[in-house]
Design a protein around this motif. Sequence first.
Motif, PDB file in Angstrom:
ATOM      1  N   ASN A   1       0.854  -1.190   0.000  1.00  0.00           N
ATOM      2  CA  ASN A   1       0.000   0.000   0.000  1.00  0.00           C
ATOM      3  C   ASN A   1       0.887   1.236   0.000  1.00  0.00           C
ATOM      4  O   ASN A   1       1.986   1.226   0.543  1.00  0.00           O
ATOM      5  CB  ASN A   1      -0.920  -0.001   1.237  1.00  0.00           C
TER       6      ASN A   1
ATOM      7  N   CYS B   1       0.343   5.726   0.109  1.00  0.00           N
ATOM      8  CA  CYS B   1      -0.503   6.913   0.033  1.00  0.00           C
ATOM      9  C   CYS B   1       0.383   8.148   0.053  1.00  0.00           C
ATOM     10  O   CYS B   1       1.474   8.149   0.629  1.00  0.00           O
ATOM     11  CB  CYS B   1      -1.542   6.947   1.139  1.00  0.00           C
ATOM     12  N   SER B   2      -0.105   9.185  -0.602  1.00  0.00           N
ATOM     13  CA  SER B   2       0.629  10.439  -0.713  1.00  0.00           C
ATOM     14  C   SER B   2      -0.353  11.590  -0.569  1.00  0.00           C
ATOM     15  O   SER B   2      -1.383  11.621  -1.246  1.00  0.00           O
ATOM     16  CB  SER B   2       1.324  10.514  -2.078  1.00  0.00           C
ATOM     17  N   ASN B   3      -0.032  12.505   0.331  1.00  0.00           N
ATOM     18  CA  ASN B   3      -0.850  13.698   0.538  1.00  0.00           C
ATOM     19  C   ASN B   3       0.066  14.903   0.619  1.00  0.00           C
ATOM     20  O   ASN B   3       1.171  14.809   1.157  1.00  0.00           O
ATOM     21  CB  ASN B   3      -1.647  13.597   1.837  1.00  0.00           C
TER      22      ASN B   3
ATOM     23  N   GLN C   1       4.021  11.003   2.945  1.00  0.00           N
ATOM     24  CA  GLN C   1       3.829   9.773   2.178  1.00  0.00           C
ATOM     25  C   GLN C   1       4.101   8.590   3.084  1.00  0.00           C
ATOM     26  O   GLN C   1       4.932   8.664   3.993  1.00  0.00           O
ATOM     27  CB  GLN C   1       4.764   9.726   0.964  1.00  0.00           C
TER      28      GLN C   1
ATOM     29  N   THR D   1       4.377   4.153   2.927  1.00  0.00           N
ATOM     30  CA  THR D   1       4.271   2.837   2.311  1.00  0.00           C
ATOM     31  C   THR D   1       4.050   1.828   3.425  1.00  0.00           C
ATOM     32  O   THR D   1       4.482   2.018   4.563  1.00  0.00           O
ATOM     33  CB  THR D   1       5.526   2.460   1.503  1.00  0.00           C
TER      34      THR D   1
ATOM     35  N   ALA E   1      -5.347  -1.037   1.184  1.00  0.00           N
ATOM     36  CA  ALA E   1      -5.192  -0.600  -0.204  1.00  0.00           C
ATOM     37  C   ALA E   1      -6.484  -0.774  -1.004  1.00  0.00           C
ATOM     38  O   ALA E   1      -6.729  -0.029  -1.958  1.00  0.00           O
ATOM     39  CB  ALA E   1      -4.057  -1.373  -0.882  1.00  0.00           C
TER      40      ALA E   1
ATOM     41  N   ASN F   1     -10.633   5.478   0.599  1.00  0.00           N
ATOM     42  CA  ASN F   1      -9.316   5.104   1.102  1.00  0.00           C
ATOM     43  C   ASN F   1      -9.053   5.750   2.461  1.00  0.00           C
ATOM     44  O   ASN F   1      -8.902   6.966   2.555  1.00  0.00           O
ATOM     45  CB  ASN F   1      -8.245   5.531   0.098  1.00  0.00           C
TER      46      ASN F   1
ATOM     47  N   MET G   1      -6.445   5.719   4.393  1.00  0.00           N
ATOM     48  CA  MET G   1      -5.119   6.318   4.548  1.00  0.00           C
ATOM     49  C   MET G   1      -5.059   7.703   3.886  1.00  0.00           C
ATOM     50  O   MET G   1      -4.567   8.653   4.484  1.00  0.00           O
ATOM     51  CB  MET G   1      -4.035   5.408   3.959  1.00  0.00           C
ATOM     52  N   ILE G   2      -5.548   7.797   2.665  1.00  0.00           N
ATOM     53  CA  ILE G   2      -5.557   9.092   1.968  1.00  0.00           C
ATOM     54  C   ILE G   2      -6.396  10.103   2.756  1.00  0.00           C
ATOM     55  O   ILE G   2      -5.966  11.225   3.006  1.00  0.00           O
ATOM     56  CB  ILE G   2      -6.090   8.939   0.523  1.00  0.00           C
TER      57      ILE G   2
ATOM     58  N   HIS H   1      -4.727  10.899   6.291  1.00  0.00           N
ATOM     59  CA  HIS H   1      -3.535  11.740   6.200  1.00  0.00           C
ATOM     60  C   HIS H   1      -3.880  13.152   5.734  1.00  0.00           C
ATOM     61  O   HIS H   1      -3.209  14.110   6.122  1.00  0.00           O
ATOM     62  CB  HIS H   1      -2.486  11.098   5.312  1.00  0.00           C
TER      63      HIS H   1
END
Length: 172
Positions: A17, A19-21, A132, A134, A144, A149, A151-152, A155
């Motif tokens: 998985n 995620c990026s914010n 970010q 992983t 994932a 989502n 996590m997205i 965050h």
Amino acid sequence: MSDILWPAGFVPGFTDNFCSNEVIVTGLTVEEVWPFLNIPTRWPTYYANSADIRFHDNKGPELEAGVRFYFSTFGFPVEARVVEHVPPVKGQPARVAWHGWAGEPGTDSRLDVHHAWLIEELSGGRLRILTQETQCGVPAQALAKAQPNPMINGHQDWLNGLVDAARQATLA
């Protein structure tokens, strides 16, 4: 713009998985935002998805390279160790990252993460905050696939709260 430094085993695209914010704002400096990220006991004051923060080995209240700490988030009890720590220095981005884990090694409940933050000044008085993460393990595979989502969204709440907390502090 700068990017996250990834350790072996946690490079995006090769994990279960990712995620990026990111936010880009004006009216704040790296120095004004840093304490709200670098002092984990402040997290619950602006990010409801964090709790139970404690440090190991008589460390704290600030993060530093190698320090171990604990917090709960997304329903996971997370043990963590800071693996990157670059406080604000004029002309370079501030960075903090930790390896976090939950569950027993070798079990389906094991989750390993690399969560990294980067705060940098941009032209025009702008400030960029990037986070970010992983993740590796069966729980990461489930996260994932989750919609929406978590996590997205989580965050993004963290980023928004961080910015709001720093802005409130500058007004005080």
